[in-house]
Design an enzyme around this catalytic site. Structure first.
Site, PDB file in Angstrom:
ATOM      1  N   SER A  51       0.852  -1.184   0.000  1.00 16.24           N
ATOM      2  CA  SER A  51       0.000   0.000   0.000  1.00 16.24           C
ATOM      3  C   SER A  51       0.889   1.236   0.000  1.00 16.24           C
ATOM      4  O   SER A  51       1.759   1.389   0.864  1.00 16.24           O
ATOM      5  CB  SER A  51      -0.908   0.015   1.219  1.00 16.24           C
ATOM      6  OG  SER A  51      -1.872  -0.997   1.103  1.00 16.24           O
ATOM      7  N   ILE A  53     -10.426 -10.441   2.725  1.00 17.17           N
ATOM      8  CA  ILE A  53     -10.344  -9.405   3.734  1.00 17.17           C
ATOM      9  C   ILE A  53      -8.886  -9.060   3.992  1.00 17.17           C
ATOM     10  O   ILE A  53      -7.983  -9.766   3.542  1.00 17.17           O
ATOM     11  CB  ILE A  53     -10.995  -9.849   5.079  1.00 17.17           C
ATOM     12  CG1 ILE A  53     -10.305 -11.091   5.645  1.00 17.17           C
ATOM     13  CG2 ILE A  53     -12.461 -10.088   4.913  1.00 17.17           C
ATOM     14  CD1 ILE A  53     -10.795 -11.527   7.027  1.00 17.17           C
ATOM     15  N   ASN A  54      -8.686  -8.003   4.719  1.00 18.01           N
ATOM     16  CA  ASN A  54      -7.368  -7.635   5.229  1.00 18.01           C
ATOM     17  C   ASN A  54      -7.076  -8.484   6.473  1.00 18.01           C
ATOM     18  O   ASN A  54      -7.871  -9.341   6.837  1.00 18.01           O
ATOM     19  CB  ASN A  54      -7.365  -6.140   5.591  1.00 18.01           C
ATOM     20  CG  ASN A  54      -6.001  -5.504   5.358  1.00 18.01           C
ATOM     21  OD1 ASN A  54      -4.987  -6.042   5.790  1.00 18.01           O
ATOM     22  ND2 ASN A  54      -5.959  -4.373   4.682  1.00 18.01           N
ATOM     23  N   THR A  55      -5.965  -8.206   7.116  1.00 20.34           N
ATOM     24  CA  THR A  55      -5.652  -8.910   8.364  1.00 20.34           C
ATOM     25  C   THR A  55      -6.656  -8.524   9.460  1.00 20.34           C
ATOM     26  O   THR A  55      -7.344  -7.521   9.354  1.00 20.34           O
ATOM     27  CB  THR A  55      -4.238  -8.534   8.841  1.00 20.34           C
ATOM     28  OG1 THR A  55      -4.161  -7.112   8.930  1.00 20.34           O
ATOM     29  CG2 THR A  55      -3.176  -9.016   7.862  1.00 20.34           C
ATOM     30  N   GLY A  80       3.358  -1.220   9.612  1.00 18.79           N
ATOM     31  CA  GLY A  80       3.093   0.212   9.670  1.00 18.79           C
ATOM     32  C   GLY A  80       3.100   0.842   8.294  1.00 18.79           C
ATOM     33  O   GLY A  80       3.419   2.014   8.127  1.00 18.79           O
ATOM     34  N   ALA A 103       2.802  -5.751  12.028  1.00 26.65           N
ATOM     35  CA  ALA A 103       2.485  -4.331  12.128  1.00 26.65           C
ATOM     36  C   ALA A 103       3.661  -3.612  11.477  1.00 26.65           C
ATOM     37  O   ALA A 103       4.501  -3.010  12.134  1.00 26.65           O
ATOM     38  CB  ALA A 103       2.317  -3.889  13.574  1.00 26.65           C
ATOM     39  N   CYS A 137      -6.518  -1.389   6.813  1.00 27.56           N
ATOM     40  CA  CYS A 137      -5.342  -1.775   7.592  1.00 27.56           C
ATOM     41  C   CYS A 137      -5.673  -1.648   9.072  1.00 27.56           C
ATOM     42  O   CYS A 137      -6.068  -0.581   9.533  1.00 27.56           O
ATOM     43  CB  CYS A 137      -4.138  -0.906   7.260  1.00 27.56           C
ATOM     44  SG  CYS A 137      -2.714  -1.351   8.272  1.00 27.56           S
TER      45      CYS A 137
HETATM   46  C1  LIG Z   1       3.671  -8.352   6.266  1.00 26.14           C
HETATM   47  C2  LIG Z   1       2.343  -7.980   5.748  1.00 26.14           C
HETATM   48  C3  LIG Z   1       2.155  -6.719   5.221  1.00 26.14           C
HETATM   49  C4  LIG Z   1       0.928  -6.332   4.726  1.00 26.14           C
HETATM   50  N1  LIG Z   1       0.771  -5.093   4.194  1.00 26.14           N
HETATM   51  C5  LIG Z   1      -0.411  -4.762   3.613  1.00 26.14           C
HETATM   52  C6  LIG Z   1      -0.566  -3.532   2.941  1.00 26.14           C
HETATM   53  O1  LIG Z   1       0.353  -2.736   2.841  1.00 26.14           O
HETATM   54  N2  LIG Z   1      -1.773  -3.247   2.390  1.00 26.14           N
HETATM   55  C7  LIG Z   1      -2.828  -4.120   2.439  1.00 26.14           C
HETATM   56  O2  LIG Z   1      -3.898  -3.820   1.897  1.00 26.14           O
HETATM   57  N3  LIG Z   1      -2.714  -5.307   3.070  1.00 26.14           N
HETATM   58  C8  LIG Z   1      -1.527  -5.633   3.647  1.00 26.14           C
HETATM   59  N4  LIG Z   1      -1.404  -6.842   4.264  1.00 26.14           N
HETATM   60  C9  LIG Z   1      -2.553  -7.754   4.291  1.00 26.14           C
HETATM   61  C10 LIG Z   1      -2.489  -8.770   3.148  1.00 26.14           C
HETATM   62  O3  LIG Z   1      -2.562  -8.133   1.914  1.00 26.14           O
HETATM   63  C11 LIG Z   1      -3.655  -9.761   3.255  1.00 26.14           C
HETATM   64  O4  LIG Z   1      -4.882  -9.066   3.182  1.00 26.14           O
HETATM   65  C12 LIG Z   1      -3.616 -10.534   4.556  1.00 26.14           C
HETATM   66  O5  LIG Z   1      -2.294 -10.863   4.888  1.00 26.14           O
HETATM   67  C13 LIG Z   1      -4.429 -11.803   4.479  1.00 26.14           C
HETATM   68  O6  LIG Z   1      -3.957 -12.665   3.495  1.00 26.14           O
HETATM   69  P1  LIG Z   1      -2.971 -13.902   3.837  1.00 26.14           P
HETATM   70  O7  LIG Z   1      -3.620 -14.668   4.944  1.00 26.14           O
HETATM   71  O8  LIG Z   1      -2.884 -14.668   2.559  1.00 26.14           O
HETATM   72  O9  LIG Z   1      -1.673 -13.326   4.235  1.00 26.14           O
HETATM   73  C14 LIG Z   1      -0.164  -7.234   4.771  1.00 26.14           C
HETATM   74  C15 LIG Z   1       0.027  -8.513   5.312  1.00 26.14           C
HETATM   75  C16 LIG Z   1       1.249  -8.895   5.791  1.00 26.14           C
HETATM   76  C17 LIG Z   1       1.418 -10.271   6.353  1.00 26.14           C
END
Ligand SMILES: Cc1cc2nc3c(=O)[nH]c(=O)nc-3n(C[C@H](O)[C@H](O)[C@H](O)COP(=O)(O)O)c2cc1C
Ligand SMILES: Cc1cc2nc3c(=O)[nH]c(=O)nc-3n(C[C@H](O)[C@H](O)[C@H](O)COP(=O)(O)OP(=O)(O)OC[C@H]3O[C@@H](n4cnc5c(N)ncnc54)[C@H](O)[C@@H]3O)c2cc1C
Ligand SMILES: Cc1cc2nc3c(=O)[nH]c(=O)nc-3n(C[C@H](O)[C@H](O)[C@H](O)COP(=O)(O)OP(=O)(O)OC[C@H]3O[C@@H](n4cnc5c(N)ncnc54)[C@H](O)[C@@H]3O)c2cc1C
Ligand SMILES: Cc1cc2nc3c(=O)[nH]c(=O)nc-3n(C[C@H](O)[C@H](O)[C@H](O)COP(=O)(O)O)c2cc1C
Ligand code: FES
Ligand code: FES
Lengths: 275, 303, 303, 275
Positions: free
Chosen positions: C47, C189-191, C74, C72, C128
């Site tokens: 992002s 979804i996001n985290t 950030g 995190a 986020c």
């Molecule tokens: C290290 C890390 C950094 C992430 N940074 C972003 C980000 O910058 N923008 C965003 O929309 N999601 C971010 N996410 C969320 C991921 O894009 C994703 O939505 C989330 O990890 C769930 O998918 P997963 O279980 O396959 O990891 C981040 C996740 C991780 C683990």
């Protein structure tokens, strides 16, 4: 590879295809399928059987003569068991397990007492007896047309000294009367090293009483409402025991101290009901 | 001083901090006795409703491949009145009665059923994620939460706990409403709404389609909720969600919980999990030189 | 007919359905090229914000004992302008540019930076869970979501996706607002906001205390969100959260997603996870006799 | 027991207590601790080191003479490394790993080129050479007071034909000048079967160039900004490689095709900066 691929997770539902359906009686069918794990369960163990779109039920795992195969023998009753009963060859069901403990099989003179689909674990038990064991199997049924597994039992026991006795409530086949009267007679007449029973609770209760009061080692496989099969939901409790996790098999010592065994069970809402 | 497992969750004092969570094995007094002997500090009953409920057809519970469990039991329960009769003989076991309903009167009626029972606390389930008209639909409605808590507090002198979870509104608002209405403690959290589909049959696995995720997967989420609540409000907290080891228990204490509940761990490790956790906590206390649980509560907030 | 991995996510067509999720390895064009060659259908960038951000100090990422990852970071990123320059040479790789900001103008400015870039879609990170003033704080404010989506849609002809997550308001409301404002697709979804505490030092592990939980633990939650969105709205959906096997991918298709994203699985299985998933999907399609991904999308909803 | 108890999860932070702190130079210290896993890492592997309340940094794992022990040798620089530098005996840090690949150690004539804390992986490499290997170690430092590990290296090599050459930029100790000039001279004069380097990027770049252009097998251990250490965050990328996961060790063939090696690296925001 993820950790759960290292071995099959017994709690994960595996989908199997029914390969053969055999009518045992007008209301009882045996459904065969291939599954290495289920083909090798211990006598007394059960599976949770998912009938997609219908329900999931606990079922004792029936033996198959073919290696790598197993079966369920189901009596059509309510919606769920009727759903399973109606599964056709080629259709899919889900299975998880095996769950539960196993019979502790003694050597010598053995008495097995099965009623209805309670015969299923008895059949598997028969595949575990020693050739030297003298085995008596009592089969209880309402009437002639409800009798099944008699010839299978004779076949499984063909190398053993054995007797297969069928009783029907109406006397339409075999001996007339309740199987428990014969149990009482047999334990008075002969010596037994182990008594094993599965079937209607009242039948098991009397069998356990007859044997235990004579000091004979006896085990019964209990049935209770089961939702999870793994000791989480509590629906299968009988006294302080969880049938799915502590049982399903309990011995005479334990059962003779249980206030609920033989008298009450819990319904789907968990309300205690009389048998 | 020898470390002690006694904990004070506000007005509630327990000999041991780990309780059986609601809905797990929580259906008979005999089983409660057994769990108490196994080291549980208290047992929370299945959530009870005014009328008996059969719940949903099976499959209602299954183990999730990535860890944890999913359930949509549908709050099956024998009803408050039947249940109260069953636990009337209870003397020894600290029993917390979990209640579920959709209007304040439901709760008042149920509490009255327990007037002859030895009850340690009532826990209001405002957060079941998979049953319509009760649970989260109640927890997500602040006005209703206020009415229910107020009614319940007026109906009993026994401490009352509100159990919250991740719903469609912010759970911290539910917490605030409950506190403002006089609640004695908060349990956080309930299961998290989730789903699984069988790729072979292409069907949702649970008969209810949606269910609640519990066990290890939700632990980090539950822990942050406890930390958030304890950082924002001065209210005794019971942590719940994915606790299965003594380290987990300590994490929740450090985040601000003075008691913990566990359910799914029983599916993984059976009931000796209570004893294992108790032993581990005592060892940790010895090593770190604590004599009471309450000394540890909230320590992680200072960073 | 030979099964094909081509998928249509509304106006977006991809050769393969599995994309790299935002924030994972998403920092250099060379790495994007490598991931594309490894079987990713598209890559989503970290992002990006208007200005470069250093992000939080370490620890920013760690592996959770019960499975999955917590982070995190950030939103550390080189800023939209630096990033746009870096990807200007891109010809082959379908790149989705993820943007984060707190006011509509942020987004308009950033989109302008990419006018000379070959961009497949913009993904608005409205979710986020661990950076104040952006992310969920934005996603939880319907008026702001409306303004941002409207502004972005007026600034570009490239398809725009909104990425949602579990915030403090109901994510389905964010979805509805985004759809009403003209969004082209939804990523869910996001985290999930979470926390972990080290019992030895008694500190929250992440420097930011709170982080986002990703990986296998959140899969059942993400799947239900996809199913809920697809049951309620007629909008193309990209599923994200805990996907690590082809079975997971199929589950998301059946729930209603026409594309998927994955991040954490790379931490567990490295980048051949794309190839493994592609192969598994093709085998499944052959067995079940599908020729296109889109035939499977949403099938679980019929039950 | 849970699945992750079956073996230590290398991604889980383990807390260890610092048992001994040794000053190597005014700005470099070695911190010793007990940990079986870290004591046995391969030469070139690193750990992510958590300084509670401060930061988490990648650190090469330093050897210890005592079994079951390992160490970190840290140069005090910014906030994070200074935090680690200031950890006292008895205090706790967290470690996860080991991460990264290992040097591919050839036999015969070996040349090792280390600068600053880049000497750490070289020391472990020395514990893996064969007694028959002829080992030359070049140590680069700014000035005499920044020289360390010279006597340790001589001790580790005492049973080998070997040479330990120190160069200081200001000539205050050993040879005067840049270590890379000596490298160029040595590879022109003698035959080497393997060249290994870790230290400032410009030093590694020139070392790799000198050796690779002569067709000598050469490996360098790269340093980049690392947040996760496990191939998730992308912050350590150099070209299309992720240093934490594909490296940290790359060979001359690979490096000579990388446009970033020797010239640029990314800062904490991920912006490309010149060295
Ligand atoms: C290290 C890390 C950094 C992430 N940074 C972003 C980000 O910058 N923008 C965003 O929309 N999601 C971010 N996410 C969320 C991921 O894009 C994703 O939505 C989330 O990890 C769930 O998918 P997963 O279980 O396959 O990891 C981040 C996740 C991780 C683990
Ligand atoms: C360990 C175990 C092994 C079993 N093995 C077999 C077997 O091999 N063959 C066979 O035909 N039956 C077996 N049963 C019984 C079977 O699970 C069902 O109880 C029975 O088929 C009737 O189910 P129904 O839902 O169709 O009947 P319903 O009319 O819906 O219910 C009738 C009664 O069946 C019982 N029942 C219903 N659902 C369940 C459930 N989920 N768990 C337990 N009991 C339930 C209750 O007592 C209920 O009152 C076994 C039960 C247990 C516990
Ligand atoms: C694989 C590897 C092994 C290392 N081994 C050692 C070692 O054994 N001894 C030692 O003293 N140092 C080692 N370092 C370097 C160390 O990680 C730090 O970069 C250095 O200590 C300066 O950190 P700082 O935050 O104090 O400095 P700052 O002043 O904050 O930053 C200065 C520079 O250090 C680098 N840096 C800062 N943080 C990180 C980080 N998280 N990852 C990588 N680089 C960073 C950046 O280039 C930054 O510009 C290693 C680095 C890597 C990648
Ligand atoms: C099978 C099952 C049934 C549950 N029933 C209830 C319930 O009736 N009332 C309630 O408040 N919570 C119920 N829960 C939620 C648990 O009490 C607990 O909040 C949740 O499982 C998280 O804890 P755990 O991870 O330790 O299981 C149930 C959970 C499970 C797994
Ligand atoms: S069936 Fe759930 S506890 Fe036995
Ligand atoms: S440090 Fe995160 S990818 Fe290498």
């Amino acid at each position: 590879m993820r950790w759960w691929d290292l071995q099959r997770n017994f709690n994960h539902t595996t989908i199997v295809t029914i390969e053969k359906v055999v009518d045992e009686t007008p209301t009882v069918r045996t459904l065969y399928f291939s599954d290495d794990v289920m083909s090798n369960v211990l006598p007394g163990q059960f599976a949770m059987v998912w009938i997609p779109g219908v329900n999931e039920l606990p079922m004792s795992v029936m033996i198959s003569k073919e290696t790598g195969k197993a079966a369920f023998t189901v009596r059509k009753h309510g919606l769920a068991s009727t759903g399973l009963f109606n599964i056709k060859s080629g259709e899919k069901i889900g299975i998880r397990g095996p769950y539960g403990n196993a019979f502790d099989i003694k050597e010598g003179n053995l008495l097995l007492v099965g009623g209805g689909t309670g015969l299923v674990p008895m059949m598997r038990l028969l595949t575990h007896v020693k050739p030297t064991d003298n085995v008596t199997l009592l089969i209880g049924a309402k009437s002639q047309e409800e009798v099944f597994f008699e010839s299978l039992a004779n076949e499984l026991l063909k190398n053993n000294p054995h007797k297969v006795i069928v009783c029907t409530d109406d006397g339409s086949y075999g001996e007339k009367g309740f199987v428990t009267d014969i149990v009482e007679k047999l334990v008075n007449e002969s010596h037994f090293d182990g008594v094993y029973t599965c079937g209607p609770e009242k039948m098991m209760y009397k069998t356990v009483q007859s044997a235990h009061s004579k000091g004979i080692f006896v085990q019964a496989s209990l049935e209770r409402m089961m939702k999870c099969g793994v000791g989480i939901c509590g629906s299968c409790c009988v006294g302080e025991d969880l049938v799915c996790k502590d049982g399903t098999i309990f011995d005479g010592n334990h059962l003779s101290q249980n206030k609920e065994f033989g008298f009450t069970h819990r319904n789907k809402a968990g309300i205690l009901e009389d048998y | 001083m020898e470390p002690s497992l006694v904990t004070n969750i506000g007005k509630i004092q327990l000999d041991k901090p780990a309780m059986l969570a609601s809905g797990i094995l929580g259906i008979s007094l005999d089983v409660f006795n057994r769990l108490y002997r196994s080291g549980a500090g208290a047992v929370v009953t299945k959530s009870l409703s005014n009328e008996p409920w059969e719940g949903y057809p099976n499959p209602t519970i299954f183990s999730v491949d990535g860890g944890g469990w999913m359930n949509a039991v549908g709050l099956s329960n024998p009803g408050a009145s039947n249940f109260a009769k069953m636990i009337e003989p209870n003397q020894d076991v600290p029993i917390m009665v979990s209640l579920v309903g959709s209007i304040p009167e439901d709760f008042a009626t149920m509490i009255n059923e327990f007037k002859n029972c030895n009850v340690t606390a009532f826990e209001l389930n405002l957060s079941c994620p998979h049953v319509a008209k009760v649970g989260l639909e109640v927890g997500d409605d602040p006005e209703l939460v206020k009415q229910i808590v107020t009614t319940v507090k007026n109906s009993t002198n026994v401490p009352v706990i509100a159990k919250v979870g991740l719903g469609t509104t912010h759970y911290l608002n539910t917490v605030k409403t409950a506190i403002d209405s006089g609640i004695d403690a908060i349990t956080a959290i309930n299961t998290v709404r989730a789903m699984a589909i069988d790729v072979e049959t292409q069907r949702p696995i649970l008969s209810n389609k949606f269910g609640g995720l519990s066990g290890t997967p939700i632990k980090p989420i539950a822990l942050r909720c406890v930390y958030e609540i304890s950082s924002k409000y001065d209210i005794p907290i019971i942590g719940c969600g994915g606790i299965s080891t003594w380290e987990d228990a300590i994490e929740f204490f450090l985040a601000g919980a003075s008691g913990i509940q566990l359910g799914s761990a029983i599916g993984d490790n059976w009931i000796n999990v209570f004893d294992d956790i108790n032993k581990g906590i005592l060892q940790y206390m010895t090593k770190k030189n604590y004599s009471t649980i309450n000394e540890m509560v909230g320590l992680a907030k200072k960073f």
